[in-house]
Motif scaffolding. Structure first.
Motif, PDB file in Angstrom:
ATOM      1  N   ASN A   1      -9.861   1.658 -10.661  1.00 47.77           N
ATOM      2  CA  ASN A   1      -9.591   2.936 -10.017  1.00 47.77           C
ATOM      3  C   ASN A   1     -10.759   3.860 -10.320  1.00 47.77           C
ATOM      4  OD1 ASN A   1      -8.805   5.623  -9.549  1.00 47.77           O
ATOM      5  ND2 ASN A   1      -6.648   5.143  -9.856  1.00 47.77           N
ATOM      6  N   TRP A   2     -11.585   4.122  -9.326  1.00 46.65           N
ATOM      7  CA  TRP A   2     -12.815   4.864  -9.586  1.00 46.65           C
ATOM      8  C   TRP A   2     -12.536   6.322  -9.900  1.00 46.65           C
ATOM      9  CZ3 TRP A   2     -13.341   8.869  -6.231  1.00 46.65           C
ATOM     10  CH2 TRP A   2     -12.711   8.757  -4.985  1.00 46.65           C
ATOM     11  N   HIS A   3     -11.346   6.783  -9.568  1.00 41.27           N
ATOM     12  CA  HIS A   3     -11.052   8.195  -9.815  1.00 41.27           C
ATOM     13  C   HIS A   3     -10.515   8.439 -11.230  1.00 41.27           C
ATOM     14  CE1 HIS A   3      -9.792  12.272  -9.301  1.00 41.27           C
ATOM     15  NE2 HIS A   3      -8.541  11.961  -9.506  1.00 41.27           N
ATOM     16  N   THR A   4      -9.531   7.652 -11.629  1.00 42.17           N
ATOM     17  CA  THR A   4      -8.952   7.905 -12.956  1.00 42.17           C
ATOM     18  C   THR A   4      -9.680   7.160 -14.060  1.00 42.17           C
ATOM     19  OG1 THR A   4      -7.403   6.085 -12.678  1.00 42.17           O
ATOM     20  CG2 THR A   4      -6.632   8.266 -12.051  1.00 42.17           C
ATOM     21  N   GLY A   5     -10.561   6.233 -13.705  1.00 38.59           N
ATOM     22  CA  GLY A   5     -11.240   5.481 -14.748  1.00 38.59           C
ATOM     23  C   GLY A   5     -10.302   4.537 -15.468  1.00 38.59           C
ATOM     24  N   LYS A   6      -9.412   3.899 -14.730  1.00 40.70           N
ATOM     25  CA  LYS A   6      -8.480   2.921 -15.303  1.00 40.70           C
ATOM     26  C   LYS A   6      -8.402   1.751 -14.333  1.00 40.70           C
ATOM     27  CE  LYS A   6      -7.137   5.704 -18.578  1.00 40.70           C
ATOM     28  NZ  LYS A   6      -6.756   5.554 -19.957  1.00 40.70           N
ATOM     29  N   SER A   7      -8.194   0.564 -14.850  1.00 39.04           N
ATOM     30  CA  SER A   7      -8.025  -0.568 -13.950  1.00 39.04           C
ATOM     31  C   SER A   7      -6.554  -0.708 -13.580  1.00 39.04           C
ATOM     32  CB  SER A   7      -8.523  -1.849 -14.609  1.00 39.04           C
ATOM     33  OG  SER A   7      -9.923  -1.807 -14.699  1.00 39.04           O
ATOM     34  N   GLU A   8      -6.333  -1.186 -12.373  1.00 39.35           N
ATOM     35  CA  GLU A   8      -4.957  -1.353 -11.930  1.00 39.35           C
ATOM     36  C   GLU A   8      -4.826  -2.700 -11.231  1.00 39.35           C
ATOM     37  OE1 GLU A   8      -3.315   1.890  -9.725  1.00 39.35           O
ATOM     38  OE2 GLU A   8      -4.526   3.372 -10.784  1.00 39.35           O
ATOM     39  N   LYS A   9      -3.616  -3.205 -11.190  1.00 37.24           N
ATOM     40  CA  LYS A   9      -3.412  -4.472 -10.511  1.00 37.24           C
ATOM     41  C   LYS A   9      -1.975  -4.580 -10.032  1.00 37.24           C
ATOM     42  CE  LYS A   9      -2.670  -8.168 -12.940  1.00 37.24           C
ATOM     43  NZ  LYS A   9      -1.221  -8.154 -12.808  1.00 37.24           N
ATOM     44  N   CYS A  10      -1.727  -5.632  -9.264  1.00 34.96           N
ATOM     45  CA  CYS A  10      -0.383  -5.923  -8.777  1.00 34.96           C
ATOM     46  C   CYS A  10       0.588  -5.985  -9.946  1.00 34.96           C
ATOM     47  CB  CYS A  10      -0.403  -7.265  -8.043  1.00 34.96           C
ATOM     48  SG  CYS A  10       1.195  -8.076  -7.908  1.00 34.96           S
TER      49      CYS A  10
ATOM     50  N   LYS B   1       0.839  -1.219   0.000  1.00 32.47           N
ATOM     51  CA  LYS B   1       0.000   0.000   0.000  1.00 32.47           C
ATOM     52  C   LYS B   1       0.856   1.244   0.000  1.00 32.47           C
ATOM     53  CE  LYS B   1      -3.870   0.454   0.364  1.00 32.47           C
ATOM     54  NZ  LYS B   1      -4.719   1.261  -0.447  1.00 32.47           N
ATOM     55  N   ASN B   2       1.887   1.257   0.832  1.00 32.70           N
ATOM     56  CA  ASN B   2       2.700   2.463   0.910  1.00 32.70           C
ATOM     57  C   ASN B   2       3.415   2.762  -0.388  1.00 32.70           C
ATOM     58  OD1 ASN B   2       2.090   3.302   3.444  1.00 32.70           O
ATOM     59  ND2 ASN B   2       3.677   2.075   4.423  1.00 32.70           N
ATOM     60  N   ILE B   3       3.783   1.716  -1.101  1.00 33.25           N
ATOM     61  CA  ILE B   3       4.497   1.977  -2.355  1.00 33.25           C
ATOM     62  C   ILE B   3       3.541   2.317  -3.482  1.00 33.25           C
ATOM     63  CG2 ILE B   3       5.938   0.971  -4.126  1.00 33.25           C
ATOM     64  CD1 ILE B   3       7.501  -0.405  -2.230  1.00 33.25           C
ATOM     65  N   TRP B   4       2.489   1.538  -3.626  1.00 35.16           N
ATOM     66  CA  TRP B   4       1.720   1.627  -4.874  1.00 35.16           C
ATOM     67  C   TRP B   4       0.319   2.182  -4.759  1.00 35.16           C
ATOM     68  CZ3 TRP B   4       5.235   1.439  -8.249  1.00 35.16           C
ATOM     69  CH2 TRP B   4       6.277   0.515  -8.180  1.00 35.16           C
ATOM     70  N   THR B   5      -0.376   1.964  -3.661  1.00 34.05           N
ATOM     71  CA  THR B   5      -1.805   2.292  -3.695  1.00 34.05           C
ATOM     72  C   THR B   5      -2.207   3.301  -2.626  1.00 34.05           C
ATOM     73  OG1 THR B   5      -2.328   0.380  -2.325  1.00 34.05           O
ATOM     74  CG2 THR B   5      -2.476   0.074  -4.681  1.00 34.05           C
ATOM     75  N   ASP B   6      -1.350   4.285  -2.429  1.00 36.90           N
ATOM     76  CA  ASP B   6      -1.718   5.318  -1.460  1.00 36.90           C
ATOM     77  C   ASP B   6      -2.220   6.560  -2.190  1.00 36.90           C
ATOM     78  OD1 ASP B   6       0.651   5.882  -2.629  1.00 36.90           O
ATOM     79  OD2 ASP B   6       1.634   6.644  -0.839  1.00 36.90           O
ATOM     80  N   ARG B   7      -2.921   6.331  -3.289  1.00 32.18           N
ATOM     81  CA  ARG B   7      -3.398   7.464  -4.098  1.00 32.18           C
ATOM     82  C   ARG B   7      -4.915   7.501  -4.100  1.00 32.18           C
ATOM     83  NH1 ARG B   7      -2.403   5.151  -9.015  1.00 32.18           N
ATOM     84  NH2 ARG B   7      -1.849   3.241  -7.931  1.00 32.18           N
ATOM     85  N   LYS B   8      -5.439   8.614  -4.567  1.00 32.32           N
ATOM     86  CA  LYS B   8      -6.893   8.731  -4.683  1.00 32.32           C
ATOM     87  C   LYS B   8      -7.399   7.727  -5.721  1.00 32.32           C
ATOM     88  CE  LYS B   8     -10.539  12.075  -5.312  1.00 32.32           C
ATOM     89  NZ  LYS B   8     -10.929  13.392  -5.780  1.00 32.32           N
ATOM     90  N   GLY B   9      -8.510   7.101  -5.405  1.00 30.40           N
ATOM     91  CA  GLY B   9      -9.111   6.169  -6.357  1.00 30.40           C
ATOM     92  C   GLY B   9      -8.693   4.738  -6.126  1.00 30.40           C
ATOM     93  N   VAL B  10      -7.576   4.550  -5.432  1.00 31.99           N
ATOM     94  CA  VAL B  10      -7.113   3.179  -5.193  1.00 31.99           C
ATOM     95  C   VAL B  10      -6.986   2.886  -3.698  1.00 31.99           C
ATOM     96  CG1 VAL B  10      -5.894   2.972  -7.366  1.00 31.99           C
ATOM     97  CG2 VAL B  10      -4.702   3.883  -5.395  1.00 31.99           C
ATOM     98  N   GLU B  11      -7.571   3.763  -2.887  1.00 39.58           N
ATOM     99  CA  GLU B  11      -7.435   3.561  -1.429  1.00 39.58           C
ATOM    100  C   GLU B  11      -7.979   2.196  -1.037  1.00 39.58           C
ATOM    101  OE1 GLU B  11      -9.694   5.489  -2.759  1.00 39.58           O
ATOM    102  OE2 GLU B  11      -9.272   7.605  -2.385  1.00 39.58           O
ATOM    103  N   TYR B  12      -9.001   1.772  -1.707  1.00 39.79           N
ATOM    104  CA  TYR B  12      -9.643   0.524  -1.327  1.00 39.79           C
ATOM    105  C   TYR B  12      -8.893  -0.691  -1.903  1.00 39.79           C
ATOM    106  CZ  TYR B  12     -11.305  -0.683  -5.942  1.00 39.79           C
ATOM    107  OH  TYR B  12     -11.333  -1.063  -7.244  1.00 39.79           O
TER     108      TYR B  12
END
Ligand code: SF4
Ligand code: SF4
Lengths: 246, 515
Positions: free
Chosen positions: B235-244, B27-38
């Motif tokens: 990612n609900w904010h940027t409208g893009k899917s993200e993954k590991c 989380k600290n490296i990759w998903t501490d941004r808006k839209g990916v908090e969850y």
């Protein structure tokens, strides 16, 4: 008065379409090339799924049918006229189109309602989203009005509007026929240009990138930096083939 | 034979202590941004439990993975037909409430509150709307809650267990649970790739890492449905899917992924395996009873001269072949047969393997339960070695058969329901323990030890090796990372001057939400 009328006509029916087309083409290409990251349908289904169904599905069905309907009437007016030669077929076409227009209207209203009332969706709604929805609402309402009051649209579109649109594309704009149309019809035309104009600046861009090639591409995708087999061969140059990436 | 290399992983579940360090590192490296908090690209769930997103394993709900009908496999809830027809509204898409609504607390209120009669409080607020919310769910809401009606008993893996078996599992005295850390499996037959209408998801040829091209993703959100492990997130904010991304920038630099590097229990292993890409289709469409075997059959022996030859012809660098020969994952998965894929019946051929946990299985014996109950003080529990953790060797494999966890449950997780497969692994794990007890304590009759090793089909030396890699392995033995040959990767980039002065080779502009 006549002068003003002419000037307005010239602006809205000749200048505006060229401005709109120019901005649309250049703007879309620019946006695509400069930042692909911003090319997205920005789906909000993840935040709310149920209401979306009653908005998105009728909206998309309706707009696709009507878009292609208008496109066909523009591209092959003679075909539409031939189809309409028989009154029964004309009625079928008009009624179908009308139903799709109603679906589109219902979809739009639902989408707007959802955007306004659902706090999560409101968060991911920009001013441009509202502008687009309202513009589309006006346009659809206007279109339904025209279809109902000025029958039969599919026929006179093909004989009056198609030549005008062709003249625009042929760079010899001829507004003689459209100039005398009632103002409701003209406002429909003008709003259409506005929508085209706004495409590169809104989420509407996603209709430019429909995933058609999914139909024939193989399911799995593997990307290599280089064609490794070629690299291993001593007699081939290192950079024989550019990789397919990017 | 089309030999390719793949970065594969092994998680040794007996060693996981459920500390979530891995999740936080990620989380600290990759998903501490808006839209990916969850989004928790790495998450740790308690099993039995419903997991994250809730009941992700239940494909009647989420329609993930591949299904086999009439000999061919198709995506269950996506694919060319279903995907394109449902593009305006995907009926199988999970919504954020299936994960949880991300939240924070208004900590500032604690500091800035004016003087009052009451203590100020930090109210929870939604990270989506910013409004106060009632927290209903979190990413690990079922942590350590085995036996609870809302979580453990709704575990989809319990579906084909009899009510009696389920009850037995959740008796207070016998209650057990274990942790299941999950990341993207970087599958060989990835459902996410196959489902993406715009072709944004791809597998890297060199190391098999599955990535989403953020410039090409158009938010058709089919991958979220298609991945049966729910490891592709929207990612609900940027409208893009993200993954590991398996920390590929770290891997390319020779570092272990952040979750693995930080793992407190040292449960994680990472290494290269060579596999035969020609067999992917066959293995993915094998009969349900053969999915595990056919998947393991694809993995090739990196010492076999024929394999080496074919790998070289295919352009696999020598350094990668060498890494494959030292790979800890190859040892666990193939050589020792200790690790199994999670839910192989989803048919994505996951490349993350799990050593099933022995502890919840062997920890207690049914027959001793009754005597224990008699001995038990009504208030205080009497500590009794027999009762809690049975290492007696009177009855060699008895413990496994009378496990606290029905083998069926483990088999549903790791072997598409084949109890025999799990049993073999557990017997091996047990034999290693008996062997080591003999070495360190020496209170077991030699014949017993021999019988245990023989029963598990292990040599004493192999048991020793297993013990070493399981318990003593140092960083470099747990993570054998092949050189990434970045010199080749860099040449791929168009013109390095383009990104001069910016922070990296990723985005030339800030990755902001589209208009
Ligand atoms: S685990 Fe899911 S997201 Fe990861 S590669 Fe497999 S199908 Fe794709
Ligand atoms: S850091 Fe390691 S031990 Fe801790 S929860 Fe994650 S996998 Fe388990």
């Amino acid at each position: 008065m006549d002068n003003l009328f002419n000037a307005l006509n010239n602006f809205f029916l000749i200048a505006l379409p060229y401005i709109a087309l120019f901005v649309f083409v250049i703007g879309s290409i620019w946006r695509y090339r400069s930042n692909g990251f911003k090319f997205s349908s920005l789906s909000s289904q993840f935040l709310e799924g149920r209401q979306l169904f009653w908005g998105s599905v009728p909206f998309h069905m309706g707009i696709l049918f009507l878009f292609f309907g208008h496109l066909i009437a523009f591209l092959i007016p003679s075909g539409v006229l031939a189809w309409n030669a028989h009154p029964a077929r004309l009625i079928v076409l008009e009624v179908t189109a009308f139903i799709f227009a109603i679906a589109l209207l219902i979809g739009l209203v639902n989408l707007l309602y959802r955007r306004i009332t659902n706090p999560r969706i409101a968060i991911v709604t920009s001013k441009m989203d509202y502008a687009i929805i309202v513009l589309l609402l006006v346009q659809v309402f206007n279109g339904i009005w025209v279809a109902y009051n000025f029958r039969w649209g599919s026929s006179w579109f093909s004989s009056v509007l198609s030549p005008y649109l062709w003249s625009i594309f042929a760079l010899q704009p001829d507004t003689s026929a459209v100039a005398s149309l009632p103002w409701v019809v003209k406002s429909h035309i003008v709003a259409a240009y506005l929508i085209v104009l706004l495409i590169p600046f809104s989420r509407l861009v996603h209709f430019l990138v429909p995933p058609i090639d999914y139909i024939w591409r193989p399911y799995q995708r593997v990307i290599w930096y280089w064609n490794k087999k070629e690299i291993r061969k001593a007699h081939t140059p290192w950079s024989l083939k550019r990789p397919k990436n990017n | 034979m089309d030999v390719r290399s793949q970065i594969s992983m092994v998680f040794h579940l007996d060693k996981c202590i459920g500390c979530h360090t891995c999740s936080v590192a990620c989380k600290n490296i990759w998903t501490d941004r808006k839209g990916v908090e969850y989004q928790w690209w790495n998450n740790v769930e308690t099993k039995p439990g419903t997991g994250y997103p809730t009941k992700w394993e239940d494909q009647d709900i989420y329609k993930g993975g591949w299904e086999k009908n009439n000999g061919t496999i198709n995506l269950k809830g996506a694919g060319k037909k279903k995907g394109l027809l449902n593009i305006f509204h995907n009926p199988h898409l999970p919504v954020i409430d299936d994960y949880y609504e991300p939240f924070t607390y208004k900590y500032l209120d604690l500091i800035e509150s004016p003087e009052m009669d009451d203590q100020p409080t930090a109210r929870p607020v939604s990270l989506i709307t910013g409004k106060p919310i009632d927290i209903k769910m979190g990413p690990n809401w079922d942590d350590d809650l085995s036996g609870t009606p809302d979580f453990a008993r709704k575990d989809p893996n319990l579906q084909d267990l009899s009510p009696a078996e389920q009850e037995a599992m959740f008796q207070l005295e016998r209650m057990a649970f274990f942790y299941l850390p999950r990341i993207c499996n970087h599958c060989l037959n990835p459902a996410c790739v196959a489902s993406c209408p715009s072709g944004a998801i791809y597998k890297r040829g060199e190391d098999g890492i599955v990535l989403i091209n953020q410039q090409v993703c158009r938010a058709w959100r089919m991958c979220v449905t298609a991945c049966p492990y729910k490891k592709s997130y929207y990612n609900w904010h940027t409208g893009k899917s993200e993954k590991c991304i398996l920390c590929y920038p770290r891997l390319e630099a020779g570092h272990a992924p952040a979750c693995m590097h930080s793992c407190v229990g040292r449960i994680r292993y990472l290494g290269v395996v060579l596999y035969d890409a020609d067999q992917i289709e066959n293995a993915a469409s094998a009969d349900e009873s053969k999915v595990v075997d056919s998947q393991l059959d694809m993995l090739l022996d990196p010492f076999d001269p024929k394999v080496i030859q074919a790998a070289k012809e295919n352009g696999v660098p020598d350094s990668t072949i060498k890494a494959a020969q030292q790979s800890p994952t190859y040892k666990f998965v193939k050589e020792w047969g200790l690790a199994l894929p999670l839910h192989p019946e989803f048919r994505t051929l996951p490349m993350l393997f799990y050593v099933p946990p022995l502890l919840p299985v062997m920890a207690s014996l049914g027959k001793q339960n009754t005597s224990q109950a008699e001995k038990m003080d009504p208030i205080a529990k009497v500590w009794n070695d027999d009762w809690l953790y049975d290492t007696s060797t009177e009855d060699l494999w008895g413990t496994i058969d009378q496990a606290r966890f029905p083998l069926k449950y483990m088999a549903n997780l790791f072997a598409a329901g084949d109890e025999e497969k799990v049993k073999i692994v557990l017997k091996k794990l047990m034999a290693v323990r008996i062997h080591r007890r003999n070495v360190t304590v020496g209170d077991i009759a030699p014949e017993k030890v021999e019988a245990a090793l023989k029963g598990a089909d292990l040599e004493a030396e192999v048991a020793e090796e297993i013990y070493k890699l399981t318990s003593l392995a140092k960083f470099d033995q747990r993570f054998v990372i092949p050189p990434a040959h970045r010199e080749q990767a860099l040449e791929m980039l168009e013109f390095t001057g383009d990104t001069k002065g910016s922070t990296g080779f990723g985005f030339k502009e800030k990755p902001e939400r589209g208009l």
